[in-house]
Design an enzyme around this catalytic site. Structure first.
Site, PDB file in Angstrom:
ATOM      1  N   TYR A 114       8.846  -6.540 -12.500  1.00 56.39           N
ATOM      2  CA  TYR A 114       8.057  -5.579 -13.275  1.00 56.39           C
ATOM      3  C   TYR A 114       7.945  -6.107 -14.701  1.00 56.39           C
ATOM      4  O   TYR A 114       7.771  -7.307 -14.904  1.00 56.39           O
ATOM      5  CB  TYR A 114       8.681  -4.181 -13.166  1.00 56.39           C
ATOM      6  CG  TYR A 114       7.728  -3.083 -13.524  1.00 56.39           C
ATOM      7  CD1 TYR A 114       6.479  -2.986 -12.913  1.00 56.39           C
ATOM      8  CD2 TYR A 114       8.058  -2.149 -14.490  1.00 56.39           C
ATOM      9  CE1 TYR A 114       5.579  -1.988 -13.260  1.00 56.39           C
ATOM     10  CE2 TYR A 114       7.182  -1.134 -14.834  1.00 56.39           C
ATOM     11  CZ  TYR A 114       5.941  -1.066 -14.223  1.00 56.39           C
ATOM     12  OH  TYR A 114       5.052  -0.077 -14.571  1.00 56.39           O
ATOM     13  N   LYS A 161      -2.866   2.139  14.505  1.00 55.28           N
ATOM     14  CA  LYS A 161      -3.657   0.927  14.339  1.00 55.28           C
ATOM     15  C   LYS A 161      -2.963  -0.022  13.361  1.00 55.28           C
ATOM     16  O   LYS A 161      -2.872  -1.231  13.598  1.00 55.28           O
ATOM     17  CB  LYS A 161      -5.043   1.295  13.813  1.00 55.28           C
ATOM     18  CG  LYS A 161      -6.112   0.291  14.142  1.00 55.28           C
ATOM     19  CD  LYS A 161      -6.553   0.449  15.574  1.00 55.28           C
ATOM     20  CE  LYS A 161      -7.728  -0.430  15.903  1.00 55.28           C
ATOM     21  NZ  LYS A 161      -8.282  -0.137  17.220  1.00 55.28           N
TER      22      LYS A 161
END
Length: 397
Positions: free
Chosen positions: A45, A100
Site C-alpha cells: 500500500y 460461473k
C-alpha cells in the site's frame, strides 16, 4: 426468503445440500502477497503503491503487468434469462454468476467477478459495462435475454478492446459444433452431408445455427414458437430476418415436425417438446442433441430407439453438451495473448480442439464429446485459441 427469515427457517433450508453448499456464497477474495510487517505494508500500500500508480498513469498498458486486470473477467448478467428459470432478476441470478466464476477458476485458473446489474435497457447495460471495463481483462455476458443480448454484445465489442463473449450464445455453439463434428465422423459423414433442424431461435439457437452455417453444414432450418423461420414470414425481428436469409435453403415452411422428416440432425435449444414420431421420421444414422435443461425436448431413451448419437445438456446421460468445456479455455487463451477480441476463427479453433480430444479409438455413440473433467480439454482449447488469435492479428503479445 424475506429479510426476517428465522434461524429455524434457515436451518431447515440448510438440510437441502444445495442450500448448505451455497451458505455464504461460493467465492472469496484472497491476497497474493503477504502483509506481515510495516515493510510489507509500505510496499503493498502506501507509499510503494504510488510508484506503480504513477507508472500506469504514464503508460496505461502497464496495468496488465502490475495489477490483476490481465487475469480477471467480469461475469455480467441482468438476470433476465437465467437457466430455465427466466426473468428472475439480478439478485436471484447471483448464485449462477458465482458458479460461473467458480468454473473459470477451477477449470482454467481465470479469476472472475460476478456482476449482476439492476438494469435491462440495452443502452444502460452497455454504458454500465463500458464504465466497469477498465477493471477487467474480459467481459463474459451471461443470461441476458434475446434479442437484446445480440445488440449488447455487438455494441460492447465495437467499443471495447478486450474480449467480450456471450457464453449462452458462443459457448453453447462451440461445444455443439465439436460434438457434431465427432458425431459426423462416427457415422462416416462430413458436416456438408448433413441437414439439420434447430428448435429455438433465442440466443443459443441463433448462435449455434450461425456457427454450423459458418462451418459448412449442408442445410439448416430453425424453428421458433411460431414455426420454421423462413424468408417472407411476417413478424420476424432483425436477427431472425438475417437468419432467414442465410438458412433454410430448402424453403421449408410450417412445423418443426415437418422439417424433421428425413433430417440428419436435430438440435433442441427451446424448452419445447418433440414427439417420438417426429424423431422416428428422421434419416438413418440420425443425430439428436436434445439440450434443454432440466427436461430435454425428447427423452434420451426415446431418442436412442431411432438415433445413432444422442446428446443432452444433462450430466446423468452420455454426451453432455456443457459450456464449461469451452468458456474457461477460450478466455484463458485470449487473456494469455491479451487479445483485443474473440474472433469467429478463434471460436472455430476452440471447437476443433475440443473435438480433437476424442481420438478415433475412443470415439463411440456414447462418447462424441469429452467430459468437463478431462484434464486435456482446457489446455487444448487454450493453445488453439491463443494460436488463432495470433494468426488473426488480434493478439497483443
Amino acid at each position: 426468503m424475506p429479510s426476517s427469515t428465522s434461524v429455524q427457517a434457515l436451518q431447515a433450508l440448510d438440510l437441502d445440500p444445495a442450500f448448505a453448499l451455497h451458505r455464504g456464497g461460493k467465492l472469496e477474495v484472497r491476497s497474493t502477497v503477504p502483509v506481515r510487517d510495516a515493510d510489507d505494508l509500505a510496499l503493498a500500500y502506501t507509499p510503494g503503491v504510488a510508484k506503480v500508480c504513477s507508472a500506469i498513469a504514464d503508460e496505461p498498458a502497464l496495468a496488465n503487468e502490475y495489477t490483476w486486470v490481465s487475469n480477471v473477467v467480469a461475469v455480467v448478467s441482468d438476470g433476465t434469462a437465467v437457466l430455465g428459470l427466466g426473468d428472475i432478476g439480478p439478485a436471484a441470478a447471483m448464485p449462477v454468476m458465482e458458479g460461473k466464476a467458480l468454473l473459470f477458476k477451477e477449470f482454467a485458473g481465470v479469476d472472475a467477478v460476478p456482476v449482476c446489474l439492476d438494469c435491462t435497457e440495452v443502452d444502460a447495460l452497455v454504458e454500465t459495462v463500458v464504465r466497469l471495463a477498465p477493471s477487467f481483462g474480459g467481459i463474459n455476458l451471461e443470461d441476458i435475454s434475446a434479442p437484446r443480448c445480440f445488440e449488447v454484445e455487438d455494441r460492447l465489442r465495437e467499443i471495447l478492446d478486450i474480449p467480450v463473449f456471450h457464453d449462452d450464445q458462443h459457448g453453447t455453439a462451440i461445444v455443439v459444433l465439436a460434438a457434431l463434428k465427432n458425431a459426423a465422423r462416427l457415422t462416416g459423414r462430413s458436416l456438408g452431408d448433413l441437414r439439420a433442424v434447430v428448435a429455438g431461435a433465442g440466443a443459443s439457437g441463433v448462435a449455434v445455427s450461425r456457427m454450423l452455417l459458418n462451418a459448412g453444414i449442408g442445410d439448416i432450418a430453425v424453428a421458433d414458437s411460431k414455426g420454421l423461420v423462413h424468408e417472407g414470414r411476417e413478424g420476424l425481428n432483425p436477427v431472425k430476418e438475417a437468419l432467414a436469409r442465410d438458412s433454410n435453403r430448402a424453403g421449408l415452411h410450417g412445423s418443426i415436425e415437418r422439417a424433421l422428416t428425413g433430417a440428419d440432425v436435430f438440435v433442441g435449444l427451446s424448452g419445447s417438446t418433440v414427439s417420438e414420431e417426429a424423431i422416428a421420421s428422421m434419416a438413418g444414422d440420425s443425430i439428436v442433441f436434445a439440450l434443454s435443461n432440466p427436461t430435454p425436448e425428447v427423452h434420451p431413451e426415446v431418442a436412442r430407439r431411432y438415433a445413432r448419437v444422442v446428446a443432452t445438456g444433462r450430466s446423468d446421460f452420455p454426451n453432455q453438451i456443457n459450456n464449461v468445456l469451452a468458456f474457461p479455455g477460450v478466455f484463458r487463451g485470449a487473456l494469455d495473448v491479451r487479445a483485443t477480441t474473440i474472433t469467429e476463427n478463434m471460436k472455430v479453433a476452440a471447437a476443433e480442439a475440443l473435438a480433437g480430444v476424442v481420438s478415433d479409438d475412443d470415439l463411440s455413440a456414447e462418447y462424441v464429446i469429452p467430459s468437463p473433467f478431462d484434464e486435456r480439454v482446457a489446455p487444448a482449447v487454450v493453445a488453439a485459441v491463443s494460436a488463432q488469435a495470433r494468426a488473426d492479428g488480434v493478439a497483443r503479445r
